[in-house]
Design a protein around this motif. Structure first.
Motif, PDB file in Angstrom:
ATOM      1  N   GLY A   8      94.646  -7.797  48.870  1.00 57.83           N
ATOM      2  CA  GLY A   8      94.445  -8.462  47.419  1.00 57.83           C
ATOM      3  C   GLY A   8      93.116  -8.109  46.851  1.00 57.83           C
ATOM      4  O   GLY A   8      93.384  -8.370  45.771  1.00 57.83           O
ATOM      5  N   THR A   9      91.964  -7.842  47.676  1.00 57.94           N
ATOM      6  CA  THR A   9      90.741  -7.824  47.387  1.00 57.94           C
ATOM      7  C   THR A   9      90.316  -6.240  47.323  1.00 57.94           C
ATOM      8  O   THR A   9      90.243  -5.648  46.294  1.00 57.94           O
ATOM      9  CB  THR A   9      89.760  -8.567  47.774  1.00 57.94           C
ATOM     10  N   LEU A 176      77.841 -19.987  48.785  1.00 54.55           N
ATOM     11  CA  LEU A 176      77.714 -18.379  48.398  1.00 54.55           C
ATOM     12  C   LEU A 176      78.087 -18.399  47.073  1.00 54.55           C
ATOM     13  O   LEU A 176      78.542 -19.323  46.125  1.00 54.55           O
ATOM     14  CB  LEU A 176      79.153 -18.022  49.132  1.00 54.55           C
ATOM     15  N   THR A 177      77.604 -17.267  46.392  1.00 54.07           N
ATOM     16  CA  THR A 177      77.969 -16.608  45.365  1.00 54.07           C
ATOM     17  C   THR A 177      79.293 -16.142  45.379  1.00 54.07           C
ATOM     18  O   THR A 177      79.603 -15.302  46.045  1.00 54.07           O
ATOM     19  CB  THR A 177      76.843 -15.549  44.602  1.00 54.07           C
ATOM     20  N   VAL A 178      80.221 -16.426  44.371  1.00 59.51           N
ATOM     21  CA  VAL A 178      81.516 -16.141  44.536  1.00 59.51           C
ATOM     22  C   VAL A 178      82.059 -15.137  43.358  1.00 59.51           C
ATOM     23  O   VAL A 178      82.036 -15.588  42.264  1.00 59.51           O
ATOM     24  CB  VAL A 178      82.487 -17.410  44.625  1.00 59.51           C
ATOM     25  N   ILE A 179      82.686 -14.211  43.700  1.00 59.31           N
ATOM     26  CA  ILE A 179      83.259 -13.230  42.588  1.00 59.31           C
ATOM     27  C   ILE A 179      84.762 -13.214  42.888  1.00 59.31           C
ATOM     28  O   ILE A 179      85.329 -12.732  44.017  1.00 59.31           O
ATOM     29  CB  ILE A 179      82.988 -11.999  42.782  1.00 59.31           C
ATOM     30  N   GLY A 180      85.734 -13.720  41.939  1.00 59.54           N
ATOM     31  CA  GLY A 180      86.951 -13.798  42.119  1.00 59.54           C
ATOM     32  C   GLY A 180      87.566 -12.621  41.745  1.00 59.54           C
ATOM     33  O   GLY A 180      87.064 -11.949  40.773  1.00 59.54           O
ATOM     34  N   VAL A 181      88.556 -12.067  42.324  1.00 59.66           N
ATOM     35  CA  VAL A 181      89.287 -10.714  42.138  1.00 59.66           C
ATOM     36  C   VAL A 181      90.440 -10.985  41.699  1.00 59.66           C
ATOM     37  O   VAL A 181      91.525 -11.547  42.308  1.00 59.66           O
ATOM     38  CB  VAL A 181      89.008  -9.868  43.309  1.00 59.66           C
ATOM     39  N   VAL A 185      99.719 -10.795  42.111  1.00 54.35           N
ATOM     40  CA  VAL A 185     100.573 -11.656  42.609  1.00 54.35           C
ATOM     41  C   VAL A 185     100.402 -13.192  42.836  1.00 54.35           C
ATOM     42  O   VAL A 185     101.232 -14.058  42.724  1.00 54.35           O
ATOM     43  CB  VAL A 185     100.522 -11.254  44.301  1.00 54.35           C
ATOM     44  N   PHE A 186      99.154 -13.488  42.284  1.00 54.83           N
ATOM     45  CA  PHE A 186      98.363 -14.606  42.309  1.00 54.83           C
ATOM     46  C   PHE A 186      98.108 -14.904  40.770  1.00 54.83           C
ATOM     47  O   PHE A 186      97.128 -15.727  40.532  1.00 54.83           O
ATOM     48  CB  PHE A 186      97.362 -14.990  43.324  1.00 54.83           C
ATOM     49  N   PHE A 187      98.737 -14.292  39.826  1.00 57.86           N
ATOM     50  CA  PHE A 187      98.383 -14.578  38.368  1.00 57.86           C
ATOM     51  C   PHE A 187      98.247 -16.050  38.135  1.00 57.86           C
ATOM     52  O   PHE A 187      97.344 -16.405  37.245  1.00 57.86           O
ATOM     53  CB  PHE A 187      99.328 -13.812  37.588  1.00 57.86           C
ATOM     54  N   GLN A 188      99.388 -17.015  38.547  1.00 56.06           N
ATOM     55  CA  GLN A 188      99.010 -18.535  38.203  1.00 56.06           C
ATOM     56  C   GLN A 188      97.884 -19.070  38.303  1.00 56.06           C
ATOM     57  O   GLN A 188      97.623 -20.110  37.921  1.00 56.06           O
ATOM     58  CB  GLN A 188     100.250 -18.963  38.829  1.00 56.06           C
ATOM     59  N   ARG A 199      81.774 -15.496  38.998  1.00 57.07           N
ATOM     60  CA  ARG A 199      82.323 -14.521  38.083  1.00 57.07           C
ATOM     61  C   ARG A 199      84.099 -14.087  38.408  1.00 57.07           C
ATOM     62  O   ARG A 199      84.008 -14.133  39.701  1.00 57.07           O
ATOM     63  CB  ARG A 199      81.516 -13.022  38.140  1.00 57.07           C
ATOM     64  N   TYR A 200      84.509 -13.713  37.335  1.00 60.06           N
ATOM     65  CA  TYR A 200      86.051 -13.475  37.672  1.00 60.06           C
ATOM     66  C   TYR A 200      86.239 -12.145  37.219  1.00 60.06           C
ATOM     67  O   TYR A 200      86.190 -11.868  35.933  1.00 60.06           O
ATOM     68  CB  TYR A 200      87.194 -14.352  37.217  1.00 60.06           C
ATOM     69  N   ILE A 201      86.796 -11.151  37.954  1.00 54.40           N
ATOM     70  CA  ILE A 201      86.886  -9.790  37.541  1.00 54.40           C
ATOM     71  C   ILE A 201      88.343  -9.397  37.807  1.00 54.40           C
ATOM     72  O   ILE A 201      89.260  -9.857  38.443  1.00 54.40           O
ATOM     73  CB  ILE A 201      86.084  -8.697  38.346  1.00 54.40           C
ATOM     74  N   MET A 202      88.849  -8.403  36.762  1.00 59.99           N
ATOM     75  CA  MET A 202      89.972  -7.856  36.857  1.00 59.99           C
ATOM     76  C   MET A 202      90.154  -6.887  37.696  1.00 59.99           C
ATOM     77  O   MET A 202      91.250  -6.417  38.156  1.00 59.99           O
ATOM     78  CB  MET A 202      90.589  -7.520  35.319  1.00 59.99           C
ATOM     79  N   GLY A 203      89.147  -6.124  38.055  1.00 59.40           N
ATOM     80  CA  GLY A 203      88.893  -5.037  38.788  1.00 59.40           C
ATOM     81  C   GLY A 203      87.418  -4.635  39.123  1.00 59.40           C
ATOM     82  O   GLY A 203      86.468  -5.315  38.527  1.00 59.40           O
ATOM     83  N   PHE A 204      87.234  -3.685  40.105  1.00 60.52           N
ATOM     84  CA  PHE A 204      85.749  -3.506  40.558  1.00 60.52           C
ATOM     85  C   PHE A 204      84.975  -2.600  39.581  1.00 60.52           C
ATOM     86  O   PHE A 204      83.931  -2.840  39.675  1.00 60.52           O
ATOM     87  CB  PHE A 204      85.822  -3.153  41.761  1.00 60.52           C
TER      88      PHE A 204
END
Length: 208
Positions: A8-9, A176-181, A185-188, A199-204
């Motif tokens: 998923g990442t 840690l520094t955390v980047i949510g990807v 499947v886990f849109f909720q 930070r939260y990213i829709m894609g790399f």
């Protein structure tokens, strides 16, 4: 140091596991529910099997449940799982910058190595850490300290990438520094991820 989750990442494999779960449950007359998803998603294999055994009141052993899952998912990791968009370009950028990169995954080692080798991602990573081998889940902040210590770095010098809100929450608690990807499947959990992560990213591609 950069620490990456796999399913998923780096790779688009969460849909495969949902399909496995739905087929496994349907075979036994159970629907796929949010409660079941919460019990098995991002969990190490033996604990997911133990939860399934109790949830479905199965006579099969934990080993038999895991073996059936392995058979159902194994071929898919070799033939159907793609790398997520932007991942290769981002890993190339990090490699060029001299970043140390590792994988920390709840995936089965066989599936992980199959996918990373097939997709050409293995050479980017110094080491792969399996939560199953460490006998600790990614929802426990201690696992991130273990990985950092094993690699000889401080936790606050690490950046963690994951699509699981529970893992991101634990990594953040560990320092840690955390980047949510994003993963569909886990849109909720998207709103909560945006609150928890640095930070939260829709894609790399956003990181290029």
């Amino acid at each position: 140091m950069l620490i990456f989750d796999m399913d998923g990442t780096l790779i688009d494999s969460n849909g495969i596991w949902r399909g496995v779960d739905e087929a496994f449950l349907a075979k036994r007359g159970y629907p796929y529910t949010e409660e079941y998803c919460a019990g098995v998603a991002h969990t190490i294999f033996p604990l997911a099997a133990e939860f399934t055994k109790q949830y479905c009141r199965l006579d099969e052993s934990i080993e038999e449940i895991m073996a059936e899952w392995m058979e159902m998912a194994g071929d898919m990791y070799a033939t159907q799982v793609p790398v997520k968009p932007g991942v290769v370009d981002y890993l190339e950028k990090c490699k060029a910058n001299g970043e140390t990169m590792v994988v920390l995954t709840s995936s089965v080692p066989e599936h992980c190595r199959t996918a990373l080798n097939k997709l050409g991602l293995m050479p980017y990573f110094t080491r792969i850490f399996f939560a199953n081998d460490l006998k600790i889940e990614k929802t426990n902040p201690e696992i991130y300290c273990i990985v950092a210590n094993e690699m000889g770095v401080k936790v606050n010098d690490c950046t963690f990438f994951d699509d699981s809100v529970e893992a991101c929450r634990a990594a953040k608690k560990a320092g840690l520094t955390v980047i949510g990807v994003h993963d569909p499947v886990f849109f909720q959990t998207e709103a909560e991820m945006q609150q928890i992560c640095d930070r939260y990213i829709m894609g790399f591609a956003e990181l290029l």
